[in-house]
Design a protein around this motif. Structure first.
Motif, PDB file in Angstrom:
ATOM      1  N   GLU A  16      -5.552  -8.070  -8.726  1.00 48.65           N
ATOM      2  CA  GLU A  16      -6.693  -8.919  -8.338  1.00 48.65           C
ATOM      3  C   GLU A  16      -6.424  -9.486  -6.946  1.00 48.65           C
ATOM      4  O   GLU A  16      -5.517 -10.314  -6.772  1.00 48.65           O
ATOM      5  CB  GLU A  16      -6.850 -10.079  -9.326  1.00 48.65           C
ATOM      6  CG  GLU A  16      -7.474  -9.678 -10.632  1.00 48.65           C
ATOM      7  CD  GLU A  16      -7.567 -10.862 -11.584  1.00 48.65           C
ATOM      8  OE1 GLU A  16      -8.386 -11.756 -11.350  1.00 48.65           O
ATOM      9  OE2 GLU A  16      -6.779 -10.888 -12.544  1.00 48.65           O
ATOM     10  N   LYS A  17      -7.208  -9.041  -6.001  1.00 50.39           N
ATOM     11  CA  LYS A  17      -6.954  -9.432  -4.614  1.00 50.39           C
ATOM     12  C   LYS A  17      -7.049 -10.947  -4.421  1.00 50.39           C
ATOM     13  O   LYS A  17      -6.289 -11.536  -3.657  1.00 50.39           O
ATOM     14  CB  LYS A  17      -7.930  -8.703  -3.676  1.00 50.39           C
ATOM     15  CG  LYS A  17      -7.661  -7.202  -3.619  1.00 50.39           C
ATOM     16  CD  LYS A  17      -7.964  -6.637  -2.239  1.00 50.39           C
ATOM     17  CE  LYS A  17      -7.410  -5.245  -2.077  1.00 50.39           C
ATOM     18  NZ  LYS A  17      -7.942  -4.248  -3.032  1.00 50.39           N
ATOM     19  N   ASP A  18      -7.990 -11.584  -5.163  1.00 50.91           N
ATOM     20  CA  ASP A  18      -8.170 -13.036  -5.006  1.00 50.91           C
ATOM     21  C   ASP A  18      -6.894 -13.790  -5.384  1.00 50.91           C
ATOM     22  O   ASP A  18      -6.524 -14.766  -4.751  1.00 50.91           O
ATOM     23  CB  ASP A  18      -9.313 -13.539  -5.905  1.00 50.91           C
ATOM     24  CG  ASP A  18     -10.655 -13.110  -5.355  1.00 50.91           C
ATOM     25  OD1 ASP A  18     -10.672 -12.638  -4.200  1.00 50.91           O
ATOM     26  OD2 ASP A  18     -11.659 -13.231  -6.080  1.00 50.91           O
ATOM     27  N   ILE A  19      -6.259 -13.303  -6.458  1.00 56.44           N
ATOM     28  CA  ILE A  19      -5.018 -13.963  -6.903  1.00 56.44           C
ATOM     29  C   ILE A  19      -3.950 -13.795  -5.818  1.00 56.44           C
ATOM     30  O   ILE A  19      -3.227 -14.737  -5.461  1.00 56.44           O
ATOM     31  CB  ILE A  19      -4.525 -13.342  -8.236  1.00 56.44           C
ATOM     32  CG1 ILE A  19      -5.566 -13.553  -9.339  1.00 56.44           C
ATOM     33  CG2 ILE A  19      -3.144 -13.852  -8.626  1.00 56.44           C
ATOM     34  CD1 ILE A  19      -5.513 -14.852 -10.078  1.00 56.44           C
ATOM     35  N   CYS A  20      -3.846 -12.564  -5.297  1.00 50.81           N
ATOM     36  CA  CYS A  20      -2.852 -12.291  -4.248  1.00 50.81           C
ATOM     37  C   CYS A  20      -3.083 -13.223  -3.057  1.00 50.81           C
ATOM     38  O   CYS A  20      -2.151 -13.859  -2.558  1.00 50.81           O
ATOM     39  CB  CYS A  20      -2.966 -10.845  -3.771  1.00 50.81           C
ATOM     40  SG  CYS A  20      -2.219  -9.681  -4.898  1.00 50.81           S
ATOM     41  N   LEU A  21      -4.329 -13.306  -2.641  1.00 57.46           N
ATOM     42  CA  LEU A  21      -4.628 -14.114  -1.453  1.00 57.46           C
ATOM     43  C   LEU A  21      -4.364 -15.594  -1.720  1.00 57.46           C
ATOM     44  O   LEU A  21      -3.811 -16.303  -0.878  1.00 57.46           O
ATOM     45  CB  LEU A  21      -6.093 -13.909  -1.020  1.00 57.46           C
ATOM     46  CG  LEU A  21      -6.363 -12.504  -0.463  1.00 57.46           C
ATOM     47  CD1 LEU A  21      -7.833 -12.321  -0.153  1.00 57.46           C
ATOM     48  CD2 LEU A  21      -5.512 -12.249   0.783  1.00 57.46           C
ATOM     49  N   PHE A  22      -4.737 -16.025  -2.925  1.00 56.92           N
ATOM     50  CA  PHE A  22      -4.520 -17.436  -3.272  1.00 56.92           C
ATOM     51  C   PHE A  22      -3.021 -17.768  -3.230  1.00 56.92           C
ATOM     52  O   PHE A  22      -2.603 -18.747  -2.608  1.00 56.92           O
ATOM     53  CB  PHE A  22      -5.087 -17.715  -4.675  1.00 56.92           C
ATOM     54  CG  PHE A  22      -4.637 -19.017  -5.242  1.00 56.92           C
ATOM     55  CD1 PHE A  22      -5.199 -20.208  -4.792  1.00 56.92           C
ATOM     56  CD2 PHE A  22      -3.620 -19.080  -6.186  1.00 56.92           C
ATOM     57  CE1 PHE A  22      -4.760 -21.431  -5.285  1.00 56.92           C
ATOM     58  CE2 PHE A  22      -3.173 -20.286  -6.680  1.00 56.92           C
ATOM     59  CZ  PHE A  22      -3.754 -21.468  -6.232  1.00 56.92           C
ATOM     60  N   LEU A  23      -2.215 -16.909  -3.885  1.00 52.54           N
ATOM     61  CA  LEU A  23      -0.768 -17.192  -3.913  1.00 52.54           C
ATOM     62  C   LEU A  23      -0.164 -17.071  -2.509  1.00 52.54           C
ATOM     63  O   LEU A  23       0.730 -17.833  -2.133  1.00 52.54           O
ATOM     64  CB  LEU A  23      -0.055 -16.250  -4.890  1.00 52.54           C
ATOM     65  CG  LEU A  23      -0.280 -16.581  -6.376  1.00 52.54           C
ATOM     66  CD1 LEU A  23       0.330 -15.518  -7.270  1.00 52.54           C
ATOM     67  CD2 LEU A  23       0.314 -17.946  -6.739  1.00 52.54           C
ATOM     68  N   HIS A  24      -0.667 -16.119  -1.756  1.00 45.95           N
ATOM     69  CA  HIS A  24      -0.175 -15.946  -0.383  1.00 45.95           C
ATOM     70  C   HIS A  24      -0.395 -17.230   0.404  1.00 45.95           C
ATOM     71  O   HIS A  24       0.493 -17.767   1.063  1.00 45.95           O
ATOM     72  CB  HIS A  24      -0.898 -14.768   0.286  1.00 45.95           C
ATOM     73  CG  HIS A  24      -0.339 -14.458   1.630  1.00 45.95           C
ATOM     74  ND1 HIS A  24      -0.774 -15.066   2.793  1.00 45.95           N
ATOM     75  CD2 HIS A  24       0.663 -13.624   2.012  1.00 45.95           C
ATOM     76  CE1 HIS A  24      -0.082 -14.627   3.824  1.00 45.95           C
ATOM     77  NE2 HIS A  24       0.800 -13.739   3.377  1.00 45.95           N
TER      78      HIS A  24
END
Ligand SMILES: Nc1ncnc2c1ncn2[C@@H]1O[C@H](COP(=O)(O)OP(=O)(O)OP(=O)(O)O)[C@@H](O)[C@H]1O
Length: 480
Positions: A10-18
């Protein structure tokens, strides 16, 4: 600065954690597939990894094993959705440090967890588990399975998940449920334990959900049920398999929606309590017999903890006894011979039975000795060993020598007389346990006597004894 790996499709999760982690000054590597992970896994040393357990091109648990092999110092936190919480149990068994649930409710939690995991000194360890257990008088011992079980329980205690505890009678299901409560953020709220098998069907519903005045004969005023009384604490439902199908429907509703109604009530109430359920029977078998709802089992069995029977951890028996004697300030010691007998017994009643044996030995030895030798053990234990020795002897072709009912009666009578004569008050449970033992020994002896008379003819035996064949089979099976 630390190196953190995030694996999630899930790209949103990746971006959020990033965003969250690089803001704190960490270097974050993102992988959105197994393929990307394979390329990144050996590139640098990672201190921490956030790992999704379900990827389109791979299994999170396999990736976890890979990380453990290639980057053994990297701490792994798995990320799960509701339907994958069960996988988190597997992941923790495989060495993941913790799990977080998606969608993330509390960003501060993730920040704290990250901080804790990146600061070695602050790592909660087995010591925390053992400290809490010791404070509660809850014995874990050295058995690997028990240690793993308690550390899993400790980790899941802090999560908002329903827990199902399975284990034979007396293995300590309620003790474990209480431990989970104390290890959870709910520890300042009540812990309420209810044995569903000990309360009649109608009463159970009113005990759990409460009732309104006049809702049934005897309901003289409104009464709160355990769900309400538990507040934000823990409600432990022991022997949940005994709840009627009607009560199961209501329990399912609370688990699904958090809502319930008092018996006779019209208002919908909300429960904030955490449910821990336990059963000494295999609930999946109860589902196949249609005595337990499959949908309820699915809801309860998010995290299943199975306590091993005492006979599978018999090496810990001397440690348990030592711990028990110390906690109860009893100046007694068990001889090596006694401990050997205890280690070789089968313990159908598990720790509860062991506690009774210790209490009984302490009561009998009081004022006589501080050394507990086999004389102070119930005959069922010494006989059990004698039985095993005799079987061995029979195998080596010596004539079988069975201890008769006469000698059991003599010993039984002596023990009851000793308890009766004693100046001290004997705990009634000890006397009742001995009565039960007499009952089952007498049944066995009389059946065996009749079976000998009929040369093993069960039908005739049942007729002679004036019982049904079903009852005879029940008694015989019970003794197996
Ligand atoms: N880990 C433990 N440490 C100390 N005592 C224990 C432990 N486990 C069990 N016991 C002892 O055994 C007794 C029975 O434990 P508990 O009631 O938790 O068993 P249970 O599995 O819930 O039994 P049941 O199936 O009959 O409901 C407790 O009262 C306690 O004395």
């Amino acid at each position: 600065m630390s190196n953190i790996l995030v694996v999630d499709d899930e790209k949103d999760i990746c971006l959020f954690l990033h965003h969250l982690l690089s803001d704190k000054g960490h270097h974050v590597t993102l992988c959105t597939s197994r393929q990307e992970f394979d390329q990144a896994k050996g590139n640098q040393k990672y201190d921490l990894a956030f790992l999704d357990v379900r990827l389109p091109d791979g299994n999170g648990l396999d990736i976890l094993k890979d990380i453990r092999a290639v980057q053994p110092l990297c701490k792994v936190v798995v990320m799960t959705g509701y339907s994958t919480v069960k996988t988190a149990v597997e992941a923790i068994k495989l060495g993941a440090y913790d799990f977080i649930e998606k969608p993330f409710d509390d960003i501060e939690d993730i920040e704290h967890l990250t901080e804790r995991l990146l600061t070695d000194g602050a790592l909660p360890s087995q010591d925390h588990v053992h400290d809490l257990a010791a404070r509660m008088g809850c014995f874990i011992g050295q058995n690997r399975e028990m240690n793993q079980l308690f550390s899993l329980a400790y980790k899941f205690a802090q999560k908002n998940v329903t827990i199902l505890i399975e284990g034979e009678t007396g293995t300590g299901k309620e003790v474990l449920a209480h431990f989970i409560h104390e290890a959870s953020l709910r520890a300042d709220y009540p812990f309420i334990g209810v044995n569903c098998g000990a309360i009649s069907e109608h009463l159970l519903e009113s005990e759990l959900f409460g009732h309104t005045k006049g809702s049934f004969t005897g309901a003289a005023k409104d009464r709160k049920g355990y769900f309400e009384l538990a507040d934000k604490g823990t409600l432990f439902l022991d022997e949940i398999g005994e709840a009627s199908l009607a009560t199961q429907v209501k329990l399912l509703r609370v688990l699904e929606t958090g809502e319930f109604m008092k018996v006779g009530g019209e208002n919908v109430l909300r429960s904030k309590a955490r449910l821990i359920a336990a059963s000494h029977v295999d609930l999946s078998k109860a589902v196949t017999k249609n005595t337990f709802r499959e949908d309820l089992l699915y809801r309860l069995d998010v995290v299943k903890l199975t306590i091993p029977p005492l006979r599978r951890r018999s090496h810990d028996i001397p440690l348990f006894i030592e711990d028990y004697l110390k906690r109860h300030e009893l100046k007694l010691s068990f001889t090596e011979e006694t401990l050997e007998l205890l280690k070789n017994y089968s313990w159908p009643g598990n720790i509860r039975e062991l506690v009774n044996v210790i209490k009984r030995a302490a009561a009998l030895a009081e004022g006589e000795t501080e050394r507990i030798n086999p004389e102070y053990l119930p005959p069922k234990i010494t006989r059990h060993i004698q039985g095993a020795l005799e079987t061995a002897a029979a195998v080596s072709q010596s004539p079988p020598k069975k201890p008769g009912f006469d000698s059991f009666l003599e010993q039984w009578e002596w023990e009851i007389r000793e308890m009766w004569k004693s100046e001290d008050i004997t705990e009634l449970q000890l006397v009742l346990d001995r009565m039960k033992e007499l009952e089952s020994e007498a049944i066995r002896a009389f059946i065996e006597k009749s079976l000998r008379k009929t040369v093993g003819n069960r039908k005739e035996t049942a007729e002679l004894l004036g019982i049904t064949m079903r009852k005879l089979r029940y008694y015989l099976n019970e003794k197996k």
